[in-house]
Enzyme design. Sequence first.
Site, short mmCIF file in Angstrom:
data_model
loop_
_atom_site.label_atom_id
_atom_site.label_comp_id
_atom_site.label_asym_id
_atom_site.label_seq_id
_atom_site.Cartn_x
_atom_site.Cartn_y
_atom_site.Cartn_z
N ASP A 16 0.86 -1.55 -0.01
CA ASP A 16 0.15 0.08 -0.02
C ASP A 16 0.87 1.23 -0.11
OD1 ASP A 16 -2.25 1.92 0.39
OD2 ASP A 16 -1.62 1.47 2.28
N SER A 17 0.10 2.33 -0.43
CA SER A 17 0.56 3.79 0.15
C SER A 17 1.39 3.69 1.06
CB SER A 17 0.42 4.89 -0.71
OG SER A 17 -0.82 4.89 -0.14
N CYS A 79 -4.04 -1.27 -2.33
CA CYS A 79 -4.09 -0.22 -2.87
C CYS A 79 -4.94 0.02 -3.69
CB CYS A 79 -2.27 -0.04 -2.89
SG CYS A 79 -2.68 2.31 -3.27
N GLU A 165 -3.75 9.08 7.63
CA GLU A 165 -2.02 8.94 7.64
C GLU A 165 -1.61 10.17 8.61
OE1 GLU A 165 -0.06 7.16 6.28
OE2 GLU A 165 -0.99 6.14 5.27
N CYS A 197 -10.93 2.12 -1.08
CA CYS A 197 -9.59 2.43 -0.16
C CYS A 197 -10.03 1.88 0.98
CB CYS A 197 -9.53 4.39 -0.64
SG CYS A 197 -7.64 4.78 0.94
N HIS A 199 -7.17 2.23 3.22
CA HIS A 199 -7.76 3.72 4.02
C HIS A 199 -9.29 3.63 4.98
CE1 HIS A 199 -3.70 4.74 2.92
NE2 HIS A 199 -3.56 6.11 3.62
N1 DGL Z 1 -4.14 2.85 0.19
C1 DGL Z 1 -4.74 3.73 -0.80
C2 DGL Z 1 -6.17 3.36 -1.63
O1 DGL Z 1 -6.77 1.59 -1.81
C3 DGL Z 1 -5.48 5.36 -0.32
C4 DGL Z 1 -4.26 6.30 -0.86
C5 DGL Z 1 -3.46 6.84 -2.00
O2 DGL Z 1 -3.95 7.61 -1.92
O3 DGL Z 1 -2.30 6.43 -1.38
O4 DGL Z 1 -6.26 3.72 -2.63
#
Ligand code: DGL
Length: 292
Positions: A16-17, A79, A165, A197, A199
């Site tokens: 993931d990012s 991600c 974050e 997402c 997050h």
């Molecule tokens: N966790 C990332 C996703 O599922 C999102 C966060 C990002 O923008 O990097 O898209």
Amino acid sequence: MDNINKNKTGKIAVFDSGIGGLTVLEHLVREMPNYDFDYFGDVARAPYGDRSVETIIEFTEQSIRFLFEEGAEIVILACNTSSAVALKYLQNKFLSTPKFKNKKILGIIRPTAEFAVENTNAKSLGVIGTAATIKSGACKKELLKIDKDLSVLSVPCPLLAHLVEEGLEDTEIAINACKMYMSKFDNTLIDTLILSCTHYPFLKNVIRSVTGQDVNILEQGPIVAIKTIDYLDRNRDIELRLSKKSKIRLFTSDQPERLRKLGSKYFTGDLTNIRKVGLSDGGRFVLVNKCR
Ligand code: DGL
């Protein structure tokens, strides 16, 4: 910087990012406790969701290469942003590289769409994600490929990954941001809301407080775990290459302490040993140091 290629094989890697992929790793470990997992969060460059397609592809490619070189057989792009804009391009690119041609890169949008279609009664769904994910239309396309009669409203929520974050998910700011984004659904009766997402599960309670109880909120961790087990059942040759020593290794491109602190709000596994990696001059991730 030491190079950490050790020709290890057999791991399932989760990318993931930033910290969001821990909401997927949590469920993978819970459902598949014998397997070995690597996790990489590109915390130094998170979030990806407001970046250009070219940049998301470049960052994702560097991250996948690192995980393959660390011995992953499968990389799960936990991600949505990377899955939405980089998956197909990078699957083809790595497949045509002899060294990596037997490795697998799995996205998480298609499995999410399959699960959502199986579980909607009203056939009216909402999707929320980063700007890049929603702009790509990937989730909506996958849903409509499975059932063209669905009604799908997609809403970009660019602030939400930033809030997570920053560890701000239990604040007035988060509540107001969720209210603002969820108001886009005011004129549409959805029965299912897809958190596209990874997050967003950190914000699930806040989102729930805004949507009320009647909407089925789908988070991806449990879905990806079920679908990964199914994938390995159908691909026994790959399953046989996976190591099963219940070992989890965690990597981050910045601030292990931060990943530990924020990640522990969701991830119940051990976050004490997170290794930091950095980019070498050649644009490859290499180990910087080992934390505790
Ligand atoms: N966790 C990332 C996703 O599922 C999102 C966060 C990002 O923008 O990097 O898209």
